[in-house]
Scaffold this active site. Sequence first.
Site: not given
Lengths: 569, 195
Positions: A149, A209-211, A340
Amino acid sequence: MNRVSIVSAALFGLAGMLSGSVGAQEVKQDAKSMLGNAKVAPVTQQQLNAADKSTTNFLLTNGNYAQTRFHPAKKIGRENVKNLHVAWIFQTDVKESLETSPIVVDGVMFVTTSFSHVYALDAKTGAQLWHYGHKMGPITTYCCGPNNRGVQVLGDLVYLATLDAKLVALNAKTGAVVWQSDIADPELGYSETMAPTVIKDKVLIGTNGGEYGIRGFVKAYDAKTGKLLWTFDTIPQNSVGVWATKDATGRDMHRNIQAEKDQLAKTGDPYQKLGGGVWQNPAVDLATNRIYFVVGNPSPDLDGSARPGDNLYTDSLVALDLDTGKYVCHLQYIAHDVWDLDAVSPAVLVDVKDKNGKTIPGVLHAGKTGHIYVHDRKDCSLIRFSEAMVPQENMWVLPTKEGARMLPGANGGVEWSPIATDPSQELAFAINLHQPMTYHVENSPYPNGKLWLGGAFKVIPSETQSGNITAVNYNTGKIKWQVKTPEPMIGGILATAGGLVFTGEGNGKFAAYNSSNGKELWSFRAGAGVNAPPSSYMVGDKQYIVVGAGGNTQIDFHRGNNIIAFTLN
Amino acid sequence: MRGKLDGLIPGVVALGAFLVVGASPAKAQSVAEKAEICAGCHGQDGKPIDKTIPVIWGQQLGYIYIQLRDFKRGDRKNEIMQPIASSMEKDDMLAIAEYFSNKPWPDLGQPSASKEVSSRALSANRSVGCTGCHLDHFQGDRTVPRLAGMNRDYMTKTIADFRTRARGNNPGMSDLMLATAPDDLAALVEYLAGL
């Protein structure tokens, strides 16, 4: 953040897939670096502090430390925007999802692409000055596309965070690497797609990295050396919280508190693998020396059975002291999230009216829930939330094995897309998705850094998807205007002192709207999804609007590799 | 099928010893020499003879490494691959993975799916979002495997194993496969095999 690429009608995407593997060869993700010579003056902290007043430059990802995405140039206005035309188009080597916010420093532009490439361009002509192609390690573990981004510049260094979880400082003149630091281990699910925020000789960076069952953080590095200064774990060792049964808007979340307490007694606090990524830049309050950011979803996304408690500070606004990284305050939007519907769009600092009508320093966040939340900056408390910008149905039904339908879908509302504001009108501008989905739950143990969803989110193919651009009065919470779009919107928006907002769509449309009433005043077809936040700047007495048109992995919008700048004659 | 695999085990055990010996500097083997044994199953020309065995020529480096790592850890079960991987250290795995990732992807000559099957497959992709990780054109990236042109029978078997969690080293994939209708998965296999 939702890892699943969920597409709408996506005619472009269909065409792209049917074309076979030819297009894939054009990605060129490993294109080599090319050192160069950019005549760029060092950026001072004073310049960065006053970025909100600079008509020449666009120095931070969201325009300024308050992240208002309001650019003060007004050469391009409501009367003449109809004459806007292409100044130049720069084609990057990488034809893949483009989420970059172009940064402009005195006529030199810095843009990034998927797979962590950086280009320095002449902002007047689009000519390439240098190219940094990051030598990616063999292991990357990332969600939602190989995105980047953007960068930030301080002094004569350009700062980049990479997909393989490294922080890199480049020479702004040449593109050569000055230093590089490891942020975290990509084999455990850490990756970087956000732009760093550089402030007072510190480089601030969160993590994805939350997944994948990470333990999220925000870290501060020494801007000159790359040495780690402090780490704030977004998941505290006591992540249980207050057993909240209602979300921030007062709706019951149907938690089985007793079952969670039993689980807590059995397995203890789940803080070590609880997720809590930070996807977007913190806002910096220069007056109080605090930073404000939002924290993403708990791991696993949909299965709450193994993570008892509120799962602090997931799905929260959090404030820290800039110098020490110490906790100041937080507000959790959704405790023990199993949908989520987390907090991703960057926090914005503006003055707001409190409940008594008194003007105070505030914080805005646009949620995947479809609300814009308005906070008191002093203690993070919630003052109000806006009317819903997207349809909400069946909230908060719990996910099931067979799939339970609920709106919004797991992408929102407002995804990572930054909002823009125009304080003179008390307006916040947000782009939204509407994707009816079913939420499915499954149970599995922590998979050592692998994808850990705890189920699935599925678009319901038979239901129509759409998007919208919405202007909200943040002092009343009322929607002032809304423009419907044929597809879900993801990317970002920019407001200018010319009384305009600029934003793009997945079908390639990029348009200017009257910021007071939403009337469309100009549009352009880019040929690839315009799913990146626009920037504005000036060279001489000419104002430019620039945006990336490279499509989007997450929603599977048609890919491209164009950076397009527009101006007036 | 099982008998056929059992027949290969003595050779595999020998390979394990071979790789360990090869690790000593005095008898250093090139990666290409170490990789020769892989051709027995994965094909001299990158085309596996047994169609339930995956293509590894041109596969993503990070993915091959992670699979070898998981075989060694026991997170992924396979009576041939586990003994092979157990003798390898991380650097060996990365070297082998790089070697095969640099090979050209073989054309298995699998037919393109019909328009009807393709349409169903793409609809399933839009619903569950395969390309969110496997990326445009299903080419994969690093730890995410390429699926375009993969062995049809291998994909069918792998999906079935994900659904029963017999393939246990990616529960997120199991979750997604369980949330997708079997007919849609069959269409995806046909479509991907023909890319």
